[in-house]
Design an enzyme around this catalytic site. Structure first.
Site, short mmCIF file in Angstrom:
data_model
loop_
_atom_site.label_atom_id
_atom_site.label_comp_id
_atom_site.label_asym_id
_atom_site.label_seq_id
_atom_site.Cartn_x
_atom_site.Cartn_y
_atom_site.Cartn_z
N ASN A 138 -15.77 -40.76 -11.50
CA ASN A 138 -16.57 -39.81 -10.71
C ASN A 138 -17.81 -39.44 -11.52
O ASN A 138 -17.72 -38.74 -12.51
CB ASN A 138 -15.71 -38.58 -10.43
CG ASN A 138 -16.44 -37.51 -9.63
OD1 ASN A 138 -17.67 -37.57 -9.48
ND2 ASN A 138 -15.71 -36.54 -9.13
N HIS A 177 -18.96 -40.19 -1.68
CA HIS A 177 -18.87 -39.76 -3.07
C HIS A 177 -17.60 -40.37 -3.67
O HIS A 177 -16.54 -40.33 -3.05
CB HIS A 177 -18.83 -38.24 -3.11
CG HIS A 177 -18.52 -37.68 -4.46
ND1 HIS A 177 -19.13 -38.14 -5.61
CD2 HIS A 177 -17.66 -36.69 -4.86
CE1 HIS A 177 -18.66 -37.46 -6.65
NE2 HIS A 177 -17.77 -36.58 -6.21
N CYS A 189 -21.26 -31.96 -6.71
CA CYS A 189 -21.39 -33.40 -6.50
C CYS A 189 -22.18 -33.73 -5.23
O CYS A 189 -22.56 -34.87 -5.02
CB CYS A 189 -20.02 -34.05 -6.43
SG CYS A 189 -19.09 -33.85 -7.96
O1 UT7 Z 1 -16.23 -34.50 -7.35
C1 UT7 Z 1 -15.29 -33.62 -6.82
C2 UT7 Z 1 -14.34 -33.16 -7.84
N1 UT7 Z 1 -13.02 -33.52 -7.92
C3 UT7 Z 1 -12.18 -34.19 -7.12
O2 UT7 Z 1 -12.51 -34.73 -6.11
C4 UT7 Z 1 -10.75 -34.25 -7.54
C5 UT7 Z 1 -9.80 -34.06 -6.40
N2 UT7 Z 1 -8.43 -34.13 -6.85
C6 UT7 Z 1 -7.83 -35.28 -7.26
O3 UT7 Z 1 -8.46 -36.35 -7.25
C7 UT7 Z 1 -6.36 -35.24 -7.62
O4 UT7 Z 1 -5.83 -33.99 -7.26
C8 UT7 Z 1 -6.12 -35.49 -9.14
C9 UT7 Z 1 -6.44 -36.95 -9.46
C10 UT7 Z 1 -6.97 -34.56 -9.96
C11 UT7 Z 1 -4.66 -35.26 -9.47
O5 UT7 Z 1 -3.84 -36.12 -8.71
P1 UT7 Z 1 -2.56 -35.56 -7.99
O6 UT7 Z 1 -1.90 -36.69 -7.33
O7 UT7 Z 1 -3.00 -34.40 -7.12
O8 UT7 Z 1 -1.65 -35.11 -9.20
P2 UT7 Z 1 -1.13 -33.65 -9.59
O9 UT7 Z 1 -2.24 -32.80 -10.05
O10 UT7 Z 1 -0.28 -33.15 -8.46
O11 UT7 Z 1 -0.21 -33.99 -10.81
C12 UT7 Z 1 0.98 -34.78 -10.67
C13 UT7 Z 1 1.61 -34.94 -12.04
C14 UT7 Z 1 1.79 -33.63 -12.80
O12 UT7 Z 1 3.00 -33.71 -13.49
P3 UT7 Z 1 4.33 -33.01 -12.93
O13 UT7 Z 1 3.99 -31.56 -12.81
O14 UT7 Z 1 4.59 -33.66 -11.62
O15 UT7 Z 1 5.35 -33.32 -13.98
C15 UT7 Z 1 0.66 -33.64 -13.79
O16 UT7 Z 1 0.94 -32.91 -14.95
O17 UT7 Z 1 0.79 -35.76 -12.87
C16 UT7 Z 1 0.54 -35.09 -14.12
N3 UT7 Z 1 -0.78 -35.47 -14.60
C17 UT7 Z 1 -0.98 -36.56 -15.34
N4 UT7 Z 1 -0.16 -37.49 -15.85
C18 UT7 Z 1 -0.69 -38.49 -16.58
C19 UT7 Z 1 -1.98 -34.88 -14.35
N5 UT7 Z 1 -2.96 -35.57 -14.94
C20 UT7 Z 1 -2.39 -36.62 -15.57
C21 UT7 Z 1 -2.87 -37.69 -16.33
N6 UT7 Z 1 -1.99 -38.59 -16.82
N7 UT7 Z 1 -4.19 -37.84 -16.59
#
Ligand code: UT7
Length: 330
Positions: A285, A255, A115
């Site tokens: 994104n 970004h 990115c």
């Molecule tokens: O361009 C550069 C590339 N990428 C980035 O910059 C991404 C950087 N990372 C992020 O933005 C965040 O880490 C995410 C948005 C990807 C994830 O957010 P998070 O607050 O870190 O959530 P998490 O991965 O810790 O997941 C929390 C919970 C999990 O459930 P449990 O284990 O707590 O029961 C996930 O399974 O949310 C669940 N989950 C979802 N629930 C509903 C993950 N994705 C989803 C979803 N809808 N789409």
């Protein structure tokens, strides 16, 4: 200093017409509008339609940048295209963008730096202009992430969208233009965000398709932690190169990966969030295109005017990170 600078002579952007809302995603995946908005700030994103590719999006943006600069394509000396989702692994997408402009042949090549690619391409263009190698460079950013997103994986599918942007960089002599840059890459973090198959490490075969290895994989939490550190570091590095300080910035255009990352970076820098341009709500994104799309919107809203000092900063696959400080306008 030679007194020669690289100024932004024109900016153009393009996003596909098709809108994919969080509500649409609720029909496809086990997710909710509430989760997506609260964890990312995203409400909808644009998705390329049939026949739309990285080069077609990029060509729309490039045409608009040339119009904005009041220049014919023949005035351009070189085309650099940042992309991670080129029309094909080769030949380069820069050449395909240029072909669509019906323009005379020019040196054209791609930059692939996750990115952060457009920030890398901008610095490359600046350096070539300041060195006297060229007068005008078209710096394109285009990604069709919908083509590599695993639409069965809710942890990534809700985050990304498609879009493109372009600027015309040209030689100048005044105090405007790219004042300083900072670029970096730490390959240790490479596995945190990657597309495993289709390269020399894992050539495509039936097995790679069955295992869904032609889709993007991301360790979201790790990338999040990296990003919160990387954005402030890159902005500080670019400011140092420009011999300016945070107080000199009229606007920061980061970004657009996650609204929470931007908020955390603002806190770390000690800057008010209203100094940051945030439009992730409507595009998600869009990888390399996210900064140009946000710059264009800031300009349309009157938040970015000629003479303003703006910092652009990105992070992404590589892991790469980088920033540039620009005094806007010709
Ligand atoms: O361009 C550069 C590339 N990428 C980035 O910059 C991404 C950087 N990372 C992020 O933005 C965040 O880490 C995410 C948005 C990807 C994830 O957010 P998070 O607050 O870190 O959530 P998490 O991965 O810790 O997941 C929390 C919970 C999990 O459930 P449990 O284990 O707590 O029961 C996930 O399974 O949310 C669940 N989950 C979802 N629930 C509903 C993950 N994705 C989803 C979803 N809808 N789409």
């Amino acid at each position: 200093m030679s007194g020669r600078s690289a100024v932004v002579a024109g900016l153009g952007v393009y996003a596909p017409e098709r809108v994919l809302s969080n509500g649409d995603l609720e029909q496809m995946l086990d997710t909710s509008d509430d989760w997506i908005v609260s964890r990312t700030g995203i409400r909808e994103r644009r998705i390329a339609g049939p026949g739309e590719t990285a080069s077609s999006l990029g060509a729309h943006a490039a045409r608009r940048a040339l119009d904005d600069a009041a220049l014919e394509p023949s005035a351009i000396d070189m085309v650099i295209c940042a992309t991670n989702t080129g029309d094909t692994p080769f030949p380069c997408t820069a050449g395909r963008v240029w072909l669509r402009l019906d323009a005379p042949p020019r040196p054209a090549f791609d930059v692939q730096a996750g990115c952060t690619g457009w920030v890398y391409a901008l610095e490359l263009g600046r350096a070539l202009i300041v060195a006297g190698a060229v007068e005008r460079v078209l710096v394109v950013a285009t990604d069709v992430l919908s083509s590599i997103v695993d639409w069965e994986d809710r942890s990534t599918a809700v985050l990304f969208g498609d879009g493109a942007g372009a600027v015309v960089l040209e030689a100048g002599t005044g105090d405007r233009g790219v004042l300083g840059s900072y670029l970096n890459c730490d390959g240790v973090g490479g596995p945190l965000l990657m597309l495993p198959a289709g390269g020399s490490a894992m050539p495509a075969n039936q097995e790679t398709i069955v295992r869904r290895q032609h889709y993007m994989k991301m360790a979201g939490n790790d990338v999040f932690r990296f990003a919160v550190r990387a954005l402030p570091e890159a902005i500080a590095g670019a400011l140092e190169a420009a011999q300016l300080s945070l107080a000199d910035l009229d606007l920061v255009v980061p970004h657009q990966a996650n609204a929470r990352i931007i908020e955390a970076a603002a806190r770390r820098l000690g800057l008010d969030l209203d100094r940051f341009m945030v439009n992730i709500e409507r595009y998600g994104n869009t990888s390399v295109a996210s900064i140009p799309l946000a710059l264009a919107e800031a300009r349309d809203e009157g938040r970015l005017k000629a003479g303003d000092v703006v910092a652009v900063a990105a992070f992404g696959a590589g892991l790469t990170w980088g920033a540039a400080v620009v005094r806007w306008g010709r």
